[in-house]
Design a protein around this motif. Structure first.
Motif, short mmCIF file in Angstrom:
data_model
loop_
_atom_site.label_atom_id
_atom_site.label_comp_id
_atom_site.label_asym_id
_atom_site.label_seq_id
_atom_site.Cartn_x
_atom_site.Cartn_y
_atom_site.Cartn_z
N THR A 171 7.59 13.47 -10.45
CA THR A 171 7.58 12.90 -9.11
C THR A 171 6.51 13.61 -8.30
O THR A 171 6.47 14.84 -8.24
CB THR A 171 8.95 13.08 -8.42
N TYR A 172 5.65 12.81 -7.66
CA TYR A 172 4.49 13.36 -6.95
C TYR A 172 4.48 12.95 -5.48
O TYR A 172 4.95 11.87 -5.13
CB TYR A 172 3.19 12.88 -7.61
N ALA A 173 3.93 13.85 -4.67
CA ALA A 173 3.65 13.53 -3.26
C ALA A 173 2.15 13.41 -3.11
O ALA A 173 1.40 14.28 -3.59
CB ALA A 173 4.19 14.63 -2.35
N PHE A 174 1.71 12.34 -2.46
CA PHE A 174 0.28 12.15 -2.21
C PHE A 174 0.04 12.32 -0.72
O PHE A 174 0.67 11.66 0.10
CB PHE A 174 -0.17 10.76 -2.66
N THR A 175 -0.88 13.20 -0.34
CA THR A 175 -1.11 13.52 1.06
C THR A 175 -2.33 12.79 1.62
O THR A 175 -3.17 12.27 0.89
CB THR A 175 -1.30 15.02 1.28
N SER A 176 -2.43 12.81 2.95
CA SER A 176 -3.56 12.17 3.64
C SER A 176 -4.87 12.89 3.33
O SER A 176 -5.95 12.35 3.60
CB SER A 176 -3.31 12.17 5.15
N GLU A 177 -4.80 14.08 2.74
CA GLU A 177 -6.01 14.80 2.32
C GLU A 177 -6.51 14.31 0.97
O GLU A 177 -7.54 14.77 0.49
CB GLU A 177 -5.74 16.30 2.25
N ASN A 221 4.16 -13.83 -7.58
CA ASN A 221 5.62 -13.86 -7.73
C ASN A 221 6.35 -13.41 -6.46
O ASN A 221 7.34 -12.69 -6.52
CB ASN A 221 6.07 -13.00 -8.91
N SER A 222 5.85 -13.87 -5.32
CA SER A 222 6.49 -13.61 -4.01
C SER A 222 6.57 -12.13 -3.68
O SER A 222 7.45 -11.70 -2.93
CB SER A 222 7.90 -14.22 -3.99
N ARG A 223 5.66 -11.34 -4.21
CA ARG A 223 5.65 -9.91 -3.92
C ARG A 223 4.59 -9.59 -2.87
O ARG A 223 3.85 -10.46 -2.42
CB ARG A 223 5.39 -9.12 -5.20
N LEU A 224 4.53 -8.33 -2.48
CA LEU A 224 3.53 -7.86 -1.53
C LEU A 224 2.78 -6.68 -2.12
O LEU A 224 3.35 -5.85 -2.83
CB LEU A 224 4.18 -7.40 -0.21
N GLN A 225 1.48 -6.61 -1.82
CA GLN A 225 0.70 -5.44 -2.20
C GLN A 225 0.44 -4.61 -0.95
O GLN A 225 0.04 -5.14 0.09
CB GLN A 225 -0.64 -5.85 -2.82
N ILE A 226 0.73 -3.32 -1.06
CA ILE A 226 0.55 -2.40 0.06
C ILE A 226 -0.73 -1.60 -0.13
O ILE A 226 -0.98 -1.07 -1.22
CB ILE A 226 1.74 -1.43 0.18
N LYS A 227 -1.51 -1.50 0.92
CA LYS A 227 -2.70 -0.66 0.89
C LYS A 227 -2.51 0.47 1.89
O LYS A 227 -2.27 0.22 3.08
CB LYS A 227 -3.94 -1.49 1.21
N LEU A 228 -2.61 1.70 1.40
CA LEU A 228 -2.45 2.87 2.25
C LEU A 228 -3.80 3.38 2.74
O LEU A 228 -4.86 2.98 2.24
CB LEU A 228 -1.71 3.97 1.48
N ASN A 229 -3.75 4.28 3.70
CA ASN A 229 -4.99 4.79 4.30
C ASN A 229 -5.89 5.49 3.30
O ASN A 229 -7.11 5.30 3.29
CB ASN A 229 -4.65 5.75 5.44
N THR A 230 -5.29 6.31 2.42
CA THR A 230 -6.07 7.14 1.53
C THR A 230 -5.81 6.87 0.06
O THR A 230 -6.72 6.93 -0.77
CB THR A 230 -5.79 8.64 1.82
#
Length: 251
Positions: A171-177, A221-230
């Motif tokens: 399990t990973y955390a991805f930061t704004s850096e 298939n009625s899904r959504l794609q999310i785009k994050l800042n980084t």
């Protein structure tokens, strides 16, 4: 067995529902407030078992029992201090301290099933219970994580994390850096530890921070794609069965 969940935090309710499914119990209904619960009990046959959170968005759940006579068995699911709960533990089937542990859930369900038919319905003295909670404990969510970087420990502020994701059993955390950090936890555990108005589990693989969302695009298939800042390392897709809840969470 007819079972319902009364829990105001929808991510916690969904997690409990999934955990119950794993022990072959289907929660037919999920209620999220005192008002909604009272209305439901007035118009439906009462269940055999209720998984009950104590503090709901519009008051203490005991108000439901003051308005409606309910004979259903109760298992508490709460973030309140276990020592206060000990005082009335014997009056209910059991209580589960959040974040709910899978083994504790199994034991609580087994305890219910082992009761005789005469014991299945219980009458709780909710006035006594309320007295124990005059000064309720405020729910505390994760504010930071401690991660190991080489021989050093680094503190990561929760607001700096764009998303959590699982990969190769980690399990990973991805930061704004733009950094990834391996955590000693699972996404299931994180669901109950993160502020529900800020973080949402969009799939089996991803939990996203609402403040890190840059764009949302319709997907197959009625899904959504999310785009994050980084975060650009891979596609982040909202699972089809979670799209509705995700849209409700956004507003």
């Amino acid at each position: 067995m007819r079972v319902i969940i009364i829990e105001d935090e929808k991510p916690s309710a969904r997690r409990l529902q999934r955990m119950l499914n794993e022990v072959q119990i289907e929660a037919e209904v999920m209620l999220h407030s005192v008002e909604e619960s009272i209305d439901w009990f007035q118009h439906h046959e009462h269940p055999e078992l209720i998984f009950l959170d104590i503090q709901l968005s519009d008051g203490l759940s005991f108000e439901i029992f003051e308005a409606i006579e309910i004979k259903s068995a109760v298992i508490f699911t709460t973030a309140y201090d276990e020592y206060a709960l000990q005082a009335f533990k014997l009056n209910s089937i059991d209580y589960l301290l959040k974040p709910i542990d899978e083994d504790d859930l199994k034991k609580a369900v087994s305890k219910y099933k082992e009761r005789t038919p005469q014991q299945q319905s219980v009458t709780l003295d909710f006035n006594d219970i309320k007295k124990l909670l005059v000064n309720p404990i405020e729910r505390e969510y994760k504010k930071r994580f401690s991660v190991k970087v080489g021989q050093h420990l680094k503190l990561i502020n929760i607001d700096d994390i764009e998303c959590f994701y699982s990969e190769n059993k980690g399990t990973y955390a991805f930061t704004s850096e733009g950094r990834n950090y391996l955590l000693d936890t699972t996404l299931e555990q994180l669901e109950d530890e993160l502020e529900p108005y800020k973080f949402f589990r969009i799939s089996r693989k991803f939990v996203v921070n609402i403040n890190a969302i840059d764009d949302m695009v319709s997907y197959t298939n009625s899904r959504l794609q999310i785009k994050l800042n980084t975060f650009k390392e891979q596609d982040i897709i909202v699972a089809r069965e979670r799209v509705k809840d995700f849209k409700e969470w956004l507003v």
